[in-house]
Design a protein around this motif. Structure first.
Motif, PDB file in Angstrom:
ATOM      1  N   GLY A 179       0.855  -1.177   0.000  1.00 46.61           N
ATOM      2  CA  GLY A 179       0.000   0.000   0.000  1.00 46.61           C
ATOM      3  C   GLY A 179       0.890   1.225   0.000  1.00 46.61           C
ATOM      4  N   ASP A 180       0.695   2.125  -0.960  1.00 46.27           N
ATOM      5  CA  ASP A 180       1.560   3.301  -1.081  1.00 46.27           C
ATOM      6  C   ASP A 180       0.761   4.560  -1.353  1.00 46.27           C
ATOM      7  OD1 ASP A 180       4.291   2.295  -0.902  1.00 46.27           O
ATOM      8  OD2 ASP A 180       3.824   1.219  -2.745  1.00 46.27           O
ATOM      9  N   LYS A 181       1.164   5.619  -0.671  1.00 50.46           N
ATOM     10  CA  LYS A 181       0.718   6.968  -1.008  1.00 50.46           C
ATOM     11  C   LYS A 181       1.838   7.907  -0.593  1.00 50.46           C
ATOM     12  CE  LYS A 181      -2.796  10.434  -0.776  1.00 50.46           C
ATOM     13  NZ  LYS A 181      -4.093  10.843  -0.288  1.00 50.46           N
ATOM     14  N   ILE A 182       2.357   8.604  -1.577  1.00 51.27           N
ATOM     15  CA  ILE A 182       3.489   9.504  -1.340  1.00 51.27           C
ATOM     16  C   ILE A 182       2.997  10.672  -0.506  1.00 51.27           C
ATOM     17  CG2 ILE A 182       5.109  11.034  -2.530  1.00 51.27           C
ATOM     18  CD1 ILE A 182       5.170   9.000  -4.776  1.00 51.27           C
ATOM     19  N   PRO A 183       3.708  11.187   0.444  1.00 54.83           N
ATOM     20  CA  PRO A 183       5.111  11.007   0.725  1.00 54.83           C
ATOM     21  C   PRO A 183       5.408  10.022   1.859  1.00 54.83           C
ATOM     22  CG  PRO A 183       4.382  12.959   1.861  1.00 54.83           C
ATOM     23  CD  PRO A 183       3.184  12.372   1.139  1.00 54.83           C
ATOM     24  N   VAL A 184       4.470   9.753   2.741  1.00 57.39           N
ATOM     25  CA  VAL A 184       4.821   9.055   3.972  1.00 57.39           C
ATOM     26  C   VAL A 184       4.245   7.650   4.070  1.00 57.39           C
ATOM     27  CG1 VAL A 184       4.685   9.190   6.491  1.00 57.39           C
ATOM     28  CG2 VAL A 184       4.928  11.265   5.169  1.00 57.39           C
ATOM     29  N   TRP A 185       3.084   7.411   3.505  1.00 56.14           N
ATOM     30  CA  TRP A 185       2.376   6.168   3.759  1.00 56.14           C
ATOM     31  C   TRP A 185       2.903   5.031   2.893  1.00 56.14           C
ATOM     32  CZ3 TRP A 185       0.200  10.939   3.517  1.00 56.14           C
ATOM     33  CH2 TRP A 185      -0.381  11.406   4.690  1.00 56.14           C
ATOM     34  N   HIS A 186       3.340   3.976   3.561  1.00 54.96           N
ATOM     35  CA  HIS A 186       3.847   2.795   2.865  1.00 54.96           C
ATOM     36  C   HIS A 186       3.739   1.600   3.805  1.00 54.96           C
ATOM     37  CE1 HIS A 186       6.259   0.204   0.338  1.00 54.96           C
ATOM     38  NE2 HIS A 186       6.941  -0.127   1.413  1.00 54.96           N
ATOM     39  N   ALA A 187       3.248   0.511   3.274  1.00 54.23           N
ATOM     40  CA  ALA A 187       3.196  -0.733   4.045  1.00 54.23           C
ATOM     41  C   ALA A 187       3.397  -1.887   3.087  1.00 54.23           C
ATOM     42  CB  ALA A 187       1.866  -0.866   4.766  1.00 54.23           C
ATOM     43  N   GLU A 188       3.989  -2.941   3.583  1.00 63.16           N
ATOM     44  CA  GLU A 188       4.233  -4.114   2.760  1.00 63.16           C
ATOM     45  C   GLU A 188       4.001  -5.366   3.599  1.00 63.16           C
ATOM     46  OE1 GLU A 188       8.043  -6.072   0.537  1.00 63.16           O
ATOM     47  OE2 GLU A 188       7.706  -3.927   0.261  1.00 63.16           O
ATOM     48  N   ASP A 189       3.150  -6.250   3.084  1.00 63.26           N
ATOM     49  CA  ASP A 189       2.886  -7.538   3.713  1.00 63.26           C
ATOM     50  C   ASP A 189       3.366  -8.631   2.767  1.00 63.26           C
ATOM     51  OD1 ASP A 189       1.622  -6.390   5.895  1.00 63.26           O
ATOM     52  OD2 ASP A 189      -0.383  -6.586   5.043  1.00 63.26           O
ATOM     53  N   VAL A 190       3.876  -9.699   3.341  1.00 63.04           N
ATOM     54  CA  VAL A 190       4.288 -10.854   2.554  1.00 63.04           C
ATOM     55  C   VAL A 190       3.479 -12.049   3.028  1.00 63.04           C
ATOM     56  CG1 VAL A 190       6.176 -12.413   1.985  1.00 63.04           C
ATOM     57  CG2 VAL A 190       6.606  -9.971   2.178  1.00 63.04           C
ATOM     58  N   ILE A 191       2.840 -12.718   2.073  1.00 66.41           N
ATOM     59  CA  ILE A 191       2.101 -13.938   2.361  1.00 66.41           C
ATOM     60  C   ILE A 191       2.822 -15.067   1.639  1.00 66.41           C
ATOM     61  CG2 ILE A 191      -0.087 -15.162   2.103  1.00 66.41           C
ATOM     62  CD1 ILE A 191      -1.461 -12.409   2.126  1.00 66.41           C
ATOM     63  N   TYR A 192       3.234 -16.068   2.384  1.00 67.34           N
ATOM     64  CA  TYR A 192       3.920 -17.211   1.799  1.00 67.34           C
ATOM     65  C   TYR A 192       2.886 -18.220   1.317  1.00 67.34           C
ATOM     66  CZ  TYR A 192       8.127 -15.249   3.769  1.00 67.34           C
ATOM     67  OH  TYR A 192       9.162 -14.400   4.057  1.00 67.34           O
ATOM     68  N   VAL A 193       3.151 -18.811   0.169  1.00 61.50           N
ATOM     69  CA  VAL A 193       2.255 -19.808  -0.416  1.00 61.50           C
ATOM     70  C   VAL A 193       2.898 -21.174  -0.205  1.00 61.50           C
ATOM     71  CG1 VAL A 193       1.110 -20.587  -2.511  1.00 61.50           C
ATOM     72  CG2 VAL A 193       1.487 -18.139  -2.134  1.00 61.50           C
ATOM     73  N   LYS A 194       2.136 -22.071   0.402  1.00 59.70           N
ATOM     74  CA  LYS A 194       2.640 -23.419   0.663  1.00 59.70           C
ATOM     75  C   LYS A 194       1.555 -24.435   0.319  1.00 59.70           C
ATOM     76  CE  LYS A 194       5.822 -22.080   4.318  1.00 59.70           C
ATOM     77  NZ  LYS A 194       6.285 -22.353   5.675  1.00 59.70           N
ATOM     78  N   TYR A 195       1.977 -25.669   0.260  1.00 55.30           N
ATOM     79  CA  TYR A 195       1.046 -26.773   0.012  1.00 55.30           C
ATOM     80  C   TYR A 195       0.787 -27.486   1.334  1.00 55.30           C
ATOM     81  CZ  TYR A 195      -0.848 -31.179  -1.640  1.00 55.30           C
ATOM     82  OH  TYR A 195      -1.642 -32.269  -1.833  1.00 55.30           O
ATOM     83  N   TRP A 196      -0.484 -27.710   1.638  1.00 58.29           N
ATOM     84  CA  TRP A 196      -0.874 -28.381   2.873  1.00 58.29           C
ATOM     85  C   TRP A 196      -0.847 -29.873   2.652  1.00 58.29           C
ATOM     86  CZ3 TRP A 196      -2.746 -26.373   7.613  1.00 58.29           C
ATOM     87  CH2 TRP A 196      -3.229 -27.330   8.495  1.00 58.29           C
ATOM     88  N   LYS A 197       0.046 -30.552   3.336  1.00 58.13           N
ATOM     89  CA  LYS A 197       0.113 -32.012   3.229  1.00 58.13           C
ATOM     90  C   LYS A 197      -0.605 -32.598   4.436  1.00 58.13           C
ATOM     91  CE  LYS A 197       4.353 -32.311   0.649  1.00 58.13           C
ATOM     92  NZ  LYS A 197       5.706 -32.803   0.582  1.00 58.13           N
ATOM     93  N   GLU A 198      -1.662 -33.326   4.151  1.00 59.90           N
ATOM     94  CA  GLU A 198      -2.388 -33.984   5.242  1.00 59.90           C
ATOM     95  C   GLU A 198      -1.669 -35.278   5.597  1.00 59.90           C
ATOM     96  OE1 GLU A 198      -6.563 -34.415   4.872  1.00 59.90           O
ATOM     97  OE2 GLU A 198      -6.728 -32.608   3.663  1.00 59.90           O
ATOM     98  N   GLU A 199      -1.528 -35.490   6.880  1.00 62.04           N
ATOM     99  CA  GLU A 199      -0.889 -36.724   7.318  1.00 62.04           C
ATOM    100  C   GLU A 199      -1.878 -37.859   7.236  1.00 62.04           C
ATOM    101  OE1 GLU A 199       1.060 -36.359  11.084  1.00 62.04           O
ATOM    102  OE2 GLU A 199       1.807 -34.366  10.597  1.00 62.04           O
TER     103      GLU A 199
END
Length: 155
Positions: A132-152
């Motif tokens: 999310g960006d808006k100049i001059p001050v506002w900035h945020a960054e999120d990282v979502i990792y993508v994984k595969y769910w292995k059912e036991e």
């Protein structure tokens, strides 16, 4: 004395400019669904064919900021933003206005076959970056990792 004040003013201005350029004040609060917090990471899971889905609820603090969702290279997406459906690959951008922000944003994505195989068989991971960006001050960054769910399997 004048020289000292000039040097102090230059240092103060440089520090203020640096602080503004590196600050991370989020332009909105974003709440995710179908994103889980495991091992100090935000994670969403895919199915065996590489399809993933999550939703976002956006509460803007400022008006007219740019939201960018960057997917892994070659990933196709379908995003429902309000009454509009957006299809594309790799990166999605939209300007968020306080008055017209929808209740939820639905994100469905399809990873490329080679990336899906890497996630399933090699326990790899890839990232979805949300900015999310808006100049001059506002900035945020999120990282979502993508994984595969292995059912036991149970004996």
């Amino acid at each position: 004395m004048n020289k000292a004040l000039t040097i102090m003013a230059i240092i103060t201005i440089a520090l203020a400019a640096y602080a503004l350029s590196t600050s991370q004040i989020p332009p909105a609060s974003i709440e995710y669904r179908e994103v889980f917090y495991t091992n100090n990471q935000s994670v969403t899971f895919i199915t065996k064919d590489g399809v993933g889905l999550f939703t976002m609820k956006i509460s803007p603090h400022v008006n007219s900021f740019e939201l960018t969702i960057k997917f892994p290279e070659g990933t196709s997406y379908l995003i429902r933003y309000g009454n509009e459906n957006y299809k594309g690959t790799n990166e999605f951008k939209v300007t968020i206005d306080k008055d017209t922000v929808p209740d939820e944003v639905y994100i469905q994505f399809q990873l490329p076959q080679d990336v899906t195989k890497k996630l399933i068989y090699e326990n790899g991971e890839v990232e979805i970056t949300i900015k999310g960006d808006k100049i001059p001050v506002w900035h945020a960054e999120d990282v979502i990792y993508v994984k595969y769910w292995k059912e036991e399997r149970k004996p």
